[in-house]
Write a protein that holds these residues in place. Structure first.
Motif, PDB file in Angstrom:
ATOM      1  N   LYS A 273       0.827  -1.213   0.000  1.00  0.00           N
ATOM      2  CA  LYS A 273       0.000   0.000   0.000  1.00  0.00           C
ATOM      3  C   LYS A 273       0.867   1.271   0.000  1.00  0.00           C
ATOM      4  O   LYS A 273       0.741   2.149   0.852  1.00  0.00           O
ATOM      5  N   LEU A 274       1.721   1.362  -1.001  1.00  0.00           N
ATOM      6  CA  LEU A 274       2.656   2.480  -1.112  1.00  0.00           C
ATOM      7  C   LEU A 274       2.322   3.381  -2.302  1.00  0.00           C
ATOM      8  O   LEU A 274       3.206   3.959  -2.929  1.00  0.00           O
ATOM      9  N   GLN A 275       1.023   3.514  -2.598  1.00  0.00           N
ATOM     10  CA  GLN A 275       0.596   4.306  -3.752  1.00  0.00           C
ATOM     11  C   GLN A 275       0.987   5.774  -3.637  1.00  0.00           C
ATOM     12  O   GLN A 275       1.136   6.468  -4.651  1.00  0.00           O
ATOM     13  N   ASP A 276       1.153   6.274  -2.403  1.00  0.00           N
ATOM     14  CA  ASP A 276       1.547   7.672  -2.227  1.00  0.00           C
ATOM     15  C   ASP A 276       3.012   7.912  -2.539  1.00  0.00           C
ATOM     16  O   ASP A 276       3.447   9.061  -2.633  1.00  0.00           O
ATOM     17  N   TYR A 277       3.786   6.853  -2.680  1.00  0.00           N
ATOM     18  CA  TYR A 277       5.233   6.980  -2.863  1.00  0.00           C
ATOM     19  C   TYR A 277       5.679   6.406  -4.207  1.00  0.00           C
ATOM     20  O   TYR A 277       6.424   7.060  -4.941  1.00  0.00           O
ATOM     21  N   ILE A 278       5.234   5.189  -4.517  1.00  0.00           N
ATOM     22  CA  ILE A 278       5.494   4.618  -5.839  1.00  0.00           C
ATOM     23  C   ILE A 278       4.277   4.965  -6.692  1.00  0.00           C
ATOM     24  O   ILE A 278       3.305   4.223  -6.765  1.00  0.00           O
ATOM     25  N   THR A 279       4.318   6.126  -7.302  1.00  0.00           N
ATOM     26  CA  THR A 279       3.152   6.699  -7.978  1.00  0.00           C
ATOM     27  C   THR A 279       3.170   6.399  -9.473  1.00  0.00           C
ATOM     28  O   THR A 279       4.097   5.768  -9.997  1.00  0.00           O
ATOM     29  N   ASP A 280       2.150   6.892 -10.155  1.00  0.00           N
ATOM     30  CA  ASP A 280       2.098   6.765 -11.619  1.00  0.00           C
ATOM     31  C   ASP A 280       3.284   7.460 -12.280  1.00  0.00           C
ATOM     32  O   ASP A 280       3.681   7.109 -13.395  1.00  0.00           O
ATOM     33  N   VAL A 281       3.843   8.458 -11.584  1.00  0.00           N
ATOM     34  CA  VAL A 281       5.002   9.178 -12.127  1.00  0.00           C
ATOM     35  C   VAL A 281       6.181   8.223 -12.323  1.00  0.00           C
ATOM     36  O   VAL A 281       6.836   8.208 -13.376  1.00  0.00           O
ATOM     37  N   GLN A 282       6.444   7.395 -11.299  1.00  0.00           N
ATOM     38  CA  GLN A 282       7.549   6.443 -11.400  1.00  0.00           C
ATOM     39  C   GLN A 282       7.323   5.441 -12.530  1.00  0.00           C
ATOM     40  O   GLN A 282       8.249   5.120 -13.277  1.00  0.00           O
ATOM     41  N   PHE A 283       6.095   4.965 -12.672  1.00  0.00           N
ATOM     42  CA  PHE A 283       5.803   3.998 -13.737  1.00  0.00           C
ATOM     43  C   PHE A 283       5.920   4.657 -15.108  1.00  0.00           C
ATOM     44  O   PHE A 283       6.424   4.049 -16.058  1.00  0.00           O
ATOM     45  N   ASP A 284       5.463   5.905 -15.218  1.00  0.00           N
ATOM     46  CA  ASP A 284       5.538   6.600 -16.499  1.00  0.00           C
ATOM     47  C   ASP A 284       6.990   6.770 -16.939  1.00  0.00           C
ATOM     48  O   ASP A 284       7.355   6.476 -18.090  1.00  0.00           O
TER      49      ASP A 284
END
Length: 446
Positions: A273-284
């Motif tokens: 549950k680390l959505q606030d840290y490993i965000t869509d930005v990192q995946f993009d």
């Protein structure tokens, strides 16, 4: 460069960051069951290795001609994946790329696990592992195997340091915050934190040491896969007799490592549950990075096959026809299309750089990366300069046996277990670095 969402900068406090990142270390249900599963797999497959140790390499599919089988393909794959630590933590870290902060520790955990197991894979490939010390004691400077052992060991040591040193401030927090930790773990946190309390002097010296390691690991990381490639290229065999194997292997390693990192990011984002840290930005950005490294790898693939295809010497003719249209065509084209060409096309579109689509693409890329190593090793050995004749039928073809497959599965289970244990006892996302990056004051109790 700072693409962090504005709302996160205003709503996250140091206490919330600590709570979110440390919570999975003591309250993650199901992780113990996963560990039990991996230990069971290791026990079962370990029995297969004991059989091989007792009866010799004859229980595998390897014979006089194909003396390197699944094990060496696996070794090259593991070394390749381990380079993700150098790519993310060092190259991008030295360039001060902000978005890598939440994922740098995950990349180092992968690097440590895979490079450690890569050394074990070599031992699994030895018929007499009790003689492994002779490689060091009686090693010759002319032998690429001695170089390989040297750089693998050095890369493992530096990767361990790059995992632990940036973690020292977080370990000081773990020592004080993880009240439910066992006495042994509290002792480990206390020893590894080295009395860190975030004084200006400690902060300065720690970051100086980390930066030094980030610089040192770059040539070692490049050397580890370059030397591995020389084990192949230092022969006259068709398919290996090329001068570009060094950069070719390094480019392929970045592709495999990036894919493995994306899969780990997705797992920790969802399960921890680390959505606030490993965000869509990192995946993009990881999607964009994969396009870049895949393009470089595609360039080397074109060079690797276009030049011998143009000259079409007799040996190369047989080898390339087997790859392109013959017995190995399905595996070869799967590795090229699913692991390189199609991912490049898909990841140019932003919707495929979202977490789930990118993770699914990464599965195909990583699987194709393993297939590519298999295709590099086996077909070349089955195409010697002299005809294979007057030998038993099982010398002419290579099929991995059940024992060989089980021992290969053992290596994957070991790597996954190492990553799982590291993620169970250490924070997978840097607490203090995240706070500093977002302008939040770091407080560490003495």
């Amino acid at each position: 460069m700072n693409d962090l969402p504005k709302q996160e900068e205003t709503t996250l406090s140091f206490e919330k960051i600590k709570k979110d990142i440390l919570h999975p270390l003591q309250n993650h249900k199901g992780l113990e069951l996963w560990i039990v599963f991996l230990v069971t797999v290791i026990a079962v497959c370990g029995w297969a290795y004991i059989v091989q140790l007792r009866d010799g390499l004859g229980v595998t599919g390897m014979r006089d001609y194909v003396s390197w089988g699944l094990y060496i393909a696996n070794f090259v794959f593991f070394v390749a994946v381990s380079l993700v630590g150098m790519l993310i933590s060092s190259i991008l870290g030295l360039l001060r790329i902000d978005w890598i902060t939440p994922i740098s520790r995950i990349s180092e955990m992968i690097a440590v696990a895979f490079v450690a197991v890569s050394g074990l894979v070599i031992i699994m490939d030895m018929g007499r592992p009790d003689r492994v010390a002779n490689v060091i004691i009686h090693g010759r400077f002319q032998s690429p195997i001695l170089w390989d052992i040297t750089v693998v060991t050095t890369y493992l040591m530096i990767s361990l340091l790059l995992l632990i040193l940036p973690m020292i401030p977080d370990l000081a927090i773990c020592k004080n915050e993880l009240k439910k930790a066992s006495p042994i773990m509290k002792k480990i946190y206390n020893v590894l934190s080295l009395g860190y309390i975030n004084t200006p002097s400690q902060h300065k010296h720690l970051h100086r040491m980390i930066k030094t390691l980030m610089v040192l690991i770059v040539p070692v990381g490049l050397a580890i896969h370059t030397v591995t490639s020389w084990l192949f290229a230092a022969t006259l065999r068709n398919g290996w007799d090329t001068t570009i194997f060094g950069p070719y292997f390094v480019a392929g390693a970045f592709v495999a490592g990036a894919a493995a990192l994306v899969m780990a990011m997705y797992f920790f984002r969802i399960n921890y549950k680390l959505q606030d840290y490993i965000t869509d930005v990192q995946f993009d950005y990881m999607g964009k990075l994969m396009v870049a490294v895949c393009l470089v790898y595609l360039y080397f693939n074109l060079n690797e096959f276009l030049v011998p295809g143009y000259k079409m010497k007799t040996g190369d003719d047989v080898h390339l026809k087997e790859l392109f249209t013959g017995h190995w065509a399905v595996l070869f084209w799967c590795s090229q299309l699913l692991g390189n060409v199609i991912p490049i096309i898909l990841l140019l579109m932003k919707k495929f750089r979202k977490p789930l689509p990118l993770m699914l693409i990464s599965i195909f890329v990583l699987a194709s990366a393993w297939i590519k190593r298999y295709v590099i090793v086996i077909p070349t050995l089955l195409h010697p300069h002299l005809p294979i004749q007057n030998v038993p039928e099982n010398f002419v073809h290579y099929f991995p046996t059940g024992i060989e497959i089980a021992v290969t599965v053992l290596s994957f289970a070991l790597a996954l277990l190492i990553i799982t244990v590291l993620a169970k006892i250490f924070p997978v996302v840097p607490i203090c670095e995240i706070a500093e990056q977002r302008g939040i004051e770091v407080k560490i109790e003495d």
